[in-house]
Design a protein around this motif. Structure first.
Motif, PDB file in Angstrom:
ATOM      1  N   VAL A 307      41.263  40.788  61.282  1.00 33.05           N
ATOM      2  CA  VAL A 307      40.654  39.592  61.861  1.00 33.05           C
ATOM      3  C   VAL A 307      41.138  38.377  61.072  1.00 33.05           C
ATOM      4  O   VAL A 307      40.793  38.212  59.900  1.00 33.05           O
ATOM      5  CB  VAL A 307      39.123  39.685  61.829  1.00 33.05           C
ATOM      6  CG1 VAL A 307      38.496  38.425  62.405  1.00 33.05           C
ATOM      7  CG2 VAL A 307      38.657  40.917  62.593  1.00 33.05           C
ATOM      8  N   PRO A 373      40.089  35.538  66.335  1.00 29.34           N
ATOM      9  CA  PRO A 373      38.917  35.298  67.187  1.00 29.34           C
ATOM     10  C   PRO A 373      38.571  33.828  67.414  1.00 29.34           C
ATOM     11  O   PRO A 373      37.687  33.542  68.229  1.00 29.34           O
ATOM     12  CB  PRO A 373      37.785  36.009  66.431  1.00 29.34           C
ATOM     13  CG  PRO A 373      38.240  36.067  65.017  1.00 29.34           C
ATOM     14  CD  PRO A 373      39.734  36.196  65.078  1.00 29.34           C
ATOM     15  N   SER A 387      34.837  34.171  68.154  1.00 29.26           N
ATOM     16  CA  SER A 387      34.318  34.959  69.264  1.00 29.26           C
ATOM     17  C   SER A 387      33.820  36.294  68.711  1.00 29.26           C
ATOM     18  O   SER A 387      34.466  36.921  67.874  1.00 29.26           O
ATOM     19  CB  SER A 387      35.417  35.194  70.302  1.00 29.26           C
ATOM     20  OG  SER A 387      34.986  36.106  71.280  1.00 29.26           O
ATOM     21  N   PHE A 390      35.041  41.154  69.167  1.00 29.77           N
ATOM     22  CA  PHE A 390      35.732  42.146  68.343  1.00 29.77           C
ATOM     23  C   PHE A 390      34.749  42.967  67.500  1.00 29.77           C
ATOM     24  O   PHE A 390      34.985  44.150  67.229  1.00 29.77           O
ATOM     25  CB  PHE A 390      36.751  41.455  67.428  1.00 29.77           C
ATOM     26  CG  PHE A 390      36.138  40.675  66.291  1.00 29.77           C
ATOM     27  CD1 PHE A 390      35.889  41.283  65.065  1.00 29.77           C
ATOM     28  CD2 PHE A 390      35.791  39.347  66.443  1.00 29.77           C
ATOM     29  CE1 PHE A 390      35.320  40.576  64.011  1.00 29.77           C
ATOM     30  CE2 PHE A 390      35.224  38.627  65.404  1.00 29.77           C
ATOM     31  CZ  PHE A 390      34.983  39.250  64.186  1.00 29.77           C
ATOM     32  N   ALA A 457      30.472  38.310  63.189  1.00 29.89           N
ATOM     33  CA  ALA A 457      31.528  37.304  63.369  1.00 29.89           C
ATOM     34  C   ALA A 457      31.295  36.096  62.460  1.00 29.89           C
ATOM     35  O   ALA A 457      32.232  35.589  61.831  1.00 29.89           O
ATOM     36  CB  ALA A 457      31.590  36.860  64.835  1.00 29.89           C
TER      37      ALA A 457
END
Length: 509
Positions: A307, A373, A387, A390, A457
């Motif tokens: 990420v 993301p 976002s 994931f 996140a």
């Protein structure tokens, strides 16, 4: 009126900023509100970003004539040459776009601290400038909270600039005073700020007048601005002085050939050799942290999801270079050219939550995967909202902090063709990419342990921001594109053709 006995205005440091809440201030722009006394760099930015390299060359060739007229004939004549060379035949919409998306970043980095001290102390603020109003108004009103902008008006015909100025002409000297009188009438503003003799006529109409001397001072800090500039566009990294503009034009042909070579090497060589090849070609890749080992084929576990913070569309490629092995990536929107020349497999997300979730799960079954993301890039030290999709799909998460440095050109654009993004990045003489692998996210901090996807996140966003000394924001891709391009950045997708990607069906090369 703040005038000394010999008729010379007092300097700005003699002006008190206390008790000015109900006062009106009128300030010149170049050399007064801004430290720089020359407007050439801003005309050059408009020329290059809205008109291209040949328009910048035309402006550069015309600049000696403009300088001679400015210093030896009249300021007005010199500025008229700059206006004609920069704007003639250009779409006004393109000029407005550059003024909104490109110029604010450069203007904000050059604010004069003493002028800013007095300017912000006053309740009503006005800027009176010889620059075209269309170039300066978006920054002054949106970012500085200026109430009134009085500038030179540009002639137009069918949506294009003629290159000539409208009456009363370029606002210098007496015409500046007349423009001020037209707006304020019999009212006399409390403070007038200027930096040269041609500002004196309008300063004399004010109750107090102060001169900003041409001394070297540090610019106003970013945290002192009323509104931070998080989004900006344009290809040029530095403010183009005449010398830098000339260097940029001379470098473009050689730089493009170098970029083609670098892109070709990255696309052809096996990934384990690209790090060394890039080093020999002047591209520096700095790797920090301990990246995980490649997954064993005998294991039944899914791949690791890297990420990343998002700086350019090259982020997944540099993650692969740092790992010395190709890693597939999911992206929100890239040009077809970028897909073709990519040395790793790329898959477009559709922004359909169900389809994207199935696609990412399918890819993780094949191996490791890279995702950004934020959904779009950000050039400044800020992270956009992550976002949360994931976080619902795997507990094998490795955060990666991405950072890059470019000397001449930005490798991203919101207004231009994204197919040129990798080439502009590699056109920099010595670009640098820093890849920092953080510790794998413990399972107790993932959705597997009962945390919500938004909590996961947000925690990763904060972790990466702390590593880079960046600031977290809640801005999204739509916020960026509405600010820079006047749209929400959505790419139409034919949903009837969406299906889960199989191992032999992944786009890319």
């Amino acid at each position: 009126m703040a005038i000394m006995d010999d008729g010379v205005f007092k300097t700005i440091d003699k002006c008190t900023s206390d008790g000015r809440e109900k006062h009106t201030v009128v300030a010149d722009l170049d050399g007064t509100l801004l430290r720089g006394r020359s407007s050439f760099p801003y005309f050059a930015l408009v020329a290059f970003e809205a008109g291209g390299a040949f328009r910048l060359l035309f402006l550069l060739l015309a600049s000696p004539l403009a300088a001679v007229l400015y210093y030896f004939v009249s300021e007005s004549a010199g500025i008229k040459v700059l206006v004609f060379a920069t704007l003639s035949g250009m779409k006004i919409a393109d000029v407005e776009s550059v003024a909104r998306a490109v110029l604010p970043k450069f203007y904000s980095e050059d604010l004069h601290p003493e002028t800013w001290r007095v300017f912000t102390a006053c309740g009503r603020r006005c800027v009176l400038t010889a620059n075209p109003r269309v170039m300066v108004e978006p920054f002054l009103k949106e970012y500085l909270g200026v109430d009134c902008v009085i500038g030179t008006e540009i002639g137009t015909y069918r949506g294009r600039a003629t290159g000539f100025v409208r009456r009363p002409g370029v606002l210098v000297g007496a015409s500046k005073a007349a423009a001020l009188r037209k707006v304020f009438g019999e009212e006399s503003p409390e403070i007038g700020l200027g930096d040269r003799k041609t500002d004196f006529p309008f300063m004399k109409l004010c109750q107090e007048g102060y001169v900003v001397p041409a001394t070297k001072v540090a610019a106003v800090r970013r945290d002192q601005l009323p509104k931070p500039i998080i989004f900006h566009d344009g290809r040029l990294v530095q403010k183009p002085t005449p010398f830098l503009a000339l260097f940029t034009l001379l470098w473009l042909p050689a730089g493009f050939l170098l970029a083609v070579l670098r892109v070709g090497v990255g696309a052809i060589l096996p990934m384990r050799f690209v790090y060394t090849a890039f080093f020999l070609l002047g591209v520096r890749v700095v790797v920090r942290g301990a990246p995980p080992s490649p997954p064993s084929k005998s294991q039944s576990k899914t791949g690791v999801l890297f990420v990343c913070s998002h700086r350019t569309l090259l982020d997944p490629i540099f993650v692969s270079i740092a790992l010395r092995r190709p890693i597939s990536a999911v992206t929100y929107s890239v040009s077809r050219l970028s897909e073709i020349i990519s040395p790793i497999r790329t898959v477009r997300l559709t922004r359909d939550r169900t389809a994207d979730a199935a696609m990412i799960k399918s890819l993780l079954q094949m191996g490791d995967l890279v995702i950004c993301p934020e959904g779009t890039t950000c050039r400044e030290p800020f992270l956009l909202r992550f976002s949360a999709l994931f976080a619902e799909l795997t507990d094998q998460i490795v955060p990666v902090a991405m950072e890059n440095r470019m000397g001449l050109f930005h490798g991203t654009t919101a207004r231009g063709w994204k197919g040129m993004d990798p080439f502009y990045f590699f056109m920099n003489p010595t670009p640098v990419y820093e890849v920092t692998f953080l510790a794998k996210l413990p399972k107790e901090l993932t959705c597997t342990a009962g945390r919500t996807s938004h909590e996961v996140a947000n925690s990763i966003q904060r972790l990466i921001a702390a590593t880079l000394s960046y600031e977290c924001t809640s801005f999204t891709r739509k916020d960026k594109y509405r600010a820079l391009a006047g749209n929400d950045g959505t790419v139409p997708v034919n949903k009837t053709k969406i299906k889960v990607i199989q191992p032999d069906k992944v786009m890319g090369c």
